[in-house]
Design an enzyme around this catalytic site. Structure first.
Site, PDB file in Angstrom:
ATOM      1  N   TYR A 107     -75.368  15.109 -58.681  1.00  0.00           N
ATOM      2  CA  TYR A 107     -74.866  15.305 -60.049  1.00  0.00           C
ATOM      3  C   TYR A 107     -75.605  16.455 -60.724  1.00  0.00           C
ATOM      4  CZ  TYR A 107     -73.941  14.682 -64.985  1.00  0.00           C
ATOM      5  OH  TYR A 107     -73.599  14.909 -66.303  1.00  0.00           O
TER       6      TYR A 107
ATOM      7  N   SER B 280     -74.992  19.829 -69.149  1.00  0.00           N
ATOM      8  CA  SER B 280     -75.834  18.645 -69.289  1.00  0.00           C
ATOM      9  C   SER B 280     -77.291  19.071 -69.208  1.00  0.00           C
ATOM     10  CB  SER B 280     -75.529  17.647 -68.166  1.00  0.00           C
ATOM     11  OG  SER B 280     -76.468  16.584 -68.142  1.00  0.00           O
TER      12      SER B 280
END
Length: 262
Positions: free
Chosen positions: A159, A146
């Site tokens: 995260y 990501s």
């Protein structure tokens, strides 16, 4: 020159929806035989039917919870019994939960679930499959990272931490497998409109919709295209890392929403 996936077997984790489903379908289109796993086995039926329609062959589809070692080992054993080999592992299973700041009110259960899924889950799958990927003589590990693994943001500390870890693990694997017949890649998307935000906000669909309101996010198929590209390069070509974002996203803070200033 693109290389066909004919005769090769690809595993995709978290394949029941979103990016995982799109990746599985994309790989089937270029000839790979598929093994698809997800916690929600009943939701693998749609992707299995689509793969069968494209390839004429039903994929191996089974329940897979990457946070559970027994589930991981049962799934991998089933794939090997079915196909006898594995060429490509796509570590796609992952999630974001909440936007808690790192303070006294944060939900530690969410933290633990993200760490166990995004980091330990990827490691569990990779550890057990590396020997078979080497044995195939044409192996490839593709981790779905990501942009959160390149840039932290408030509320995303844990995260982002998991995706920074994925980036580090990918880099370490690239070094550890140097000289062996296994490529290692990381595909790192920005904002993609899937169930991601619905899961992050624990089912709050209205709040999730606001994340993408007024902009053109990436689609799951955009990420799948990049995975397929990496998987179909000539074997001597390793796509180390690929970052992709919507034209409407510059970074985690700056997005363009229907002509509004970014």
């Amino acid at each position: 020159m693109a290389i066909s996936g004919e005769g090769k077997v690809a595993i995709v984790t978290g394949a029941s929806a979103g990016i995982g489903q799109a990746i599985a379908v994309g790989l089937a289109r270029v000839g790979f035989s598929l093994a698809v796993g997800a916690r929600r086995k009943e939701r693998l039926d749609d992707v299995s039917k689509e793969i069968e329609r494209i390839s004429g062959a039903r994929p191996y589809a089974a329940a897979l919870d990457v946070t559970d070692t027994t589930s991981v080992e049962r799934f991998i054993s089933g794939v090997l019994d079915h196909y006898g080999k594995v060429n490509v592992l796509v570590n796609n299973a992952g999630k974001a939960l909440g936007l808690d700041h790192i303070d006294a009110s944060a939900n530690e259960d969410d933290w633990q679930e993200m760490l166990d899924t995004n980091v330990m889950g990827l490691l569990r799958m990779t550890k057990r499959l590396v020997p078979y990927l080497i044995e195939s003589g044409d192996g490839h590990i593709i981790n779905i990272g990501s942009t959160a693994g390149h840039e932290a943001y408030a509320g995303g500390g844990v995260y982002c931490g998991t995706k920074f870890a994925v980036r580090a693990i990918t880099g370490a694997l690239r070094q550890e497998l140097l000289g062996k017949p296994v490529r290692v890649s990381s595909i790192d998307p920005g904002m993609v409109e899937t169930e991601f935000s619905i899961v992050r906000f624990h089912g709050d669909e209205d709040r999730a919709a606001k994340v993408y309101e007024g902009l053109r996010p990436l689609r799951a198929e955009d990420v799948a295209d990049c995975v397929v590209f990496a998987a179909t390069r000539p074997f001597h070509v390793n796509i180390d890392e690929m970052i992709l974002k919507s034209i409407d996203q510059a970074d985690s803070r700056r997005v363009a929403r229907h002509g509004q200033p970014s």
